[in-house]
Structures are given as C-alpha cells and as structure tokens.
Enzyme design. Structure first.
Site, PDB file in Angstrom:
ATOM      1  N   LYS A  10       0.823  -1.218   0.000  1.00 47.19           N
ATOM      2  CA  LYS A  10       0.000   0.000   0.000  1.00 47.19           C
ATOM      3  C   LYS A  10       0.859   1.272   0.000  1.00 47.19           C
ATOM      4  O   LYS A  10       2.055   1.226   0.314  1.00 47.19           O
ATOM      5  CB  LYS A  10      -0.935  -0.028   1.221  1.00 47.19           C
ATOM      6  N   TYR A  50     -12.511  -1.554  -3.865  1.00 46.88           N
ATOM      7  CA  TYR A  50     -13.024  -1.729  -2.496  1.00 46.88           C
ATOM      8  C   TYR A  50     -14.551  -1.602  -2.434  1.00 46.88           C
ATOM      9  O   TYR A  50     -15.089  -1.291  -1.361  1.00 46.88           O
ATOM     10  CB  TYR A  50     -12.359  -0.733  -1.553  1.00 46.88           C
ATOM     11  N   ASN A 113      -2.106   0.253   6.723  1.00 45.69           N
ATOM     12  CA  ASN A 113      -1.588  -0.998   7.273  1.00 45.69           C
ATOM     13  C   ASN A 113      -0.737  -1.809   6.301  1.00 45.69           C
ATOM     14  O   ASN A 113      -0.699  -3.026   6.347  1.00 45.69           O
ATOM     15  CB  ASN A 113      -2.733  -1.822   7.866  1.00 45.69           C
ATOM     16  N   HIS A 116      -2.322  -5.338   1.459  1.00 44.59           N
ATOM     17  CA  HIS A 116      -3.652  -5.925   1.268  1.00 44.59           C
ATOM     18  C   HIS A 116      -3.503  -7.417   1.022  1.00 44.59           C
ATOM     19  O   HIS A 116      -2.502  -7.864   0.462  1.00 44.59           O
ATOM     20  CB  HIS A 116      -4.327  -5.289   0.038  1.00 44.59           C
ATOM     21  N   GLU A 127      -9.833 -10.139  -7.820  1.00 43.96           N
ATOM     22  CA  GLU A 127      -8.884  -9.046  -7.584  1.00 43.96           C
ATOM     23  C   GLU A 127      -7.674  -9.156  -8.508  1.00 43.96           C
ATOM     24  O   GLU A 127      -7.184  -8.142  -9.009  1.00 43.96           O
ATOM     25  CB  GLU A 127      -8.464  -9.051  -6.105  1.00 43.96           C
TER      26      GLU A 127
HETATM   27  P1  ADP Z   1      -8.276  -6.513   5.626  1.00 42.89           P
HETATM   28  O1  ADP Z   1      -7.447  -5.578   4.757  1.00 42.89           O
HETATM   29  O2  ADP Z   1      -7.475  -7.061   6.777  1.00 42.89           O
HETATM   30  O3  ADP Z   1      -8.964  -7.599   4.832  1.00 42.89           O
HETATM   31  P2  ADP Z   1     -10.862  -5.187   5.777  1.00 42.89           P
HETATM   32  O4  ADP Z   1     -11.193  -5.930   4.513  1.00 42.89           O
HETATM   33  O5  ADP Z   1     -11.814  -5.270   6.916  1.00 42.89           O
HETATM   34  O6  ADP Z   1      -9.420  -5.622   6.319  1.00 42.89           O
HETATM   35  O7  ADP Z   1     -10.676  -3.641   5.453  1.00 42.89           O
HETATM   36  C1  ADP Z   1     -10.054  -3.218   4.252  1.00 42.89           C
HETATM   37  C2  ADP Z   1      -9.091  -2.093   4.574  1.00 42.89           C
HETATM   38  O8  ADP Z   1      -9.839  -0.969   5.065  1.00 42.89           O
HETATM   39  C3  ADP Z   1      -8.093  -2.382   5.707  1.00 42.89           C
HETATM   40  O9  ADP Z   1      -6.956  -3.097   5.280  1.00 42.89           O
HETATM   41  C4  ADP Z   1      -7.729  -0.983   6.152  1.00 42.89           C
HETATM   42  O10 ADP Z   1      -6.805  -0.353   5.251  1.00 42.89           O
HETATM   43  C5  ADP Z   1      -9.076  -0.273   6.041  1.00 42.89           C
HETATM   44  N1  ADP Z   1      -9.803  -0.303   7.324  1.00 42.89           N
HETATM   45  C6  ADP Z   1     -10.409  -1.369   7.905  1.00 42.89           C
HETATM   46  N2  ADP Z   1     -10.971  -1.053   9.081  1.00 42.89           N
HETATM   47  C7  ADP Z   1     -10.717   0.287   9.252  1.00 42.89           C
HETATM   48  C8  ADP Z   1     -11.030   1.232  10.277  1.00 42.89           C
HETATM   49  N3  ADP Z   1     -11.730   0.867  11.361  1.00 42.89           N
HETATM   50  N4  ADP Z   1     -10.606   2.511  10.122  1.00 42.89           N
HETATM   51  C9  ADP Z   1      -9.910   2.892   9.023  1.00 42.89           C
HETATM   52  N5  ADP Z   1      -9.571   2.053   8.004  1.00 42.89           N
HETATM   53  C10 ADP Z   1      -9.961   0.761   8.121  1.00 42.89           C
HETATM   54 MG    MG Z   2     -10.403  -7.463   3.374  1.00 41.37          MG
END
Ligand code: ADP
Ligand code: MG
Length: 141
Positions: A10, A50, A113, A116, A127
């Site tokens: 990212k 997304y 974070n 992905h 994807e």
């Molecule tokens: P993952 O990436 O672990 O699969 P999710 O699919 O739930 O997690 O969420 C997609 C992305 O959205 C996350 O990787 C993160 O970048 C962002 N995200 C998720 N939860 C939050 C939150 N509470 N606040 C801000 N950004 C978030």
């Molecule tokens: Mg996810």
C-alpha cells in the site's frame, strides 16, 4: 485457483521505502510472484476495487489513501495461497497483528496498514483479474 492470491504493497509502505523489504518478506515466505506492477490508482479505481466496503464509515478515508500515491500490485502463488498470505500479513489492526507479520513490522495504523490480502479464493480471482490480464501471470517453475 486455490493456489493464487492477490496482494498490494500500500501507499504508506511505498512512501516509507519498505517496498523492497516487503517484497523480500514475500519471497522468503515461499510465494512465487506471478506478476508485480507499480501503479497509482485513481480514486475511481480504488472505489471499484473496495466496492464491498462502500457502506463502511471508513470508505472515503480508505479510497483516498489507496489513491494517494504509488502502490505495488502483485499476483502471488503458493499452496493454499489465500490463508497463507493472510497469515503472513497478520491482523488488520497492527496492534493485534502477530509478531513477525508484515503488518506488525510495517503498518502504522488500522487504515495505513502496509499491505492488502484477498479474503477468499473467489475474491482472489476477481482481484487478480482487476489488475492483471491472464497473459501477464507468469509461472516461475
Ligand atoms: P483486511 O485488509 O485485513 O482484509 P478489511 O477488509 O476489513 O481488512 O478492510 C479493508 C481495509 O480498510 C483495511 O486493510 C484498512 O486499510 C481499512 N480499514 C479497515 N478497518 C478500518 C477502520 N476501522 N478505520 C480505518 N480504516 C480501516
Ligand atoms: Mg479485506
């Protein structure tokens, strides 16, 4: 298709010069890189990618962040690639991510974070196809 998953390094990780370290982590964890490309997503592309999160409160923040700078998209191959990659990256929130996982090592917050990872074989296939034509997926053995 159960041996493929989709990854993104990212924009936070690219900006912090962690692309090389994360790429190395991917190889050391035993994944074959079928394809990789450095891109900058448009906001529309991030919103499309997304789309499942469109109703979530963080959708605007997420799509702006994901289109804010360069990122690296990758198609990865390994046995049981989807769960193997989720294990390698760790929990969404870096504070909850296990020691040694990519998010524990490189993520700065739950939003920014570092990486992905697809959450199912079906989504991995979608994807990968979102960013790579089949002709760009190159088996490396
Ligand atoms: P993952 O990436 O672990 O699969 P999710 O699919 O739930 O997690 O969420 C997609 C992305 O959205 C996350 O990787 C993160 O970048 C962002 N995200 C998720 N939860 C939050 C939150 N509470 N606040 C801000 N950004 C978030
Ligand atoms: Mg996810």
């Amino acid at each position: 298709m159960t041996n493929r998953t989709f990854a993104i390094i990212k924009p936070d990780a690219v900006k912090n010069n962690n692309t090389g370290l994360i790429f190395d982590h991917i190889l050391k964890a035993g994944f074959n890189v079928l394809s990789a490309r450095l891109i900058k997503m448009t906001l529309a592309q991030a919103e499309g990618f997304y789309g499942v999160h469109a109703e979530r409160p963080f959708f605007g923040e997420l799509t702006e962040f994901m289109s804010s700078g360069q990122c690296m998209v990758l198609a990865l191959e390994k046995d049981n690639a989807v769960p193997a990659w989720r294990e390698t990256i760790g929990a969404t929130n870096p504070e909850e991510a296990a020691e040694g996982t990519i998010r524990r090592l490189f993520a700065t917050s739950i939003g920014e974070n570092a990486v992905h990872g697809s959450d199912s074989d079906e989504n991995a296939q979608k994807e990968i196809a979102f960013f790579f034509p089949d002709t760009e997926l190159i088996a490396n053995n």
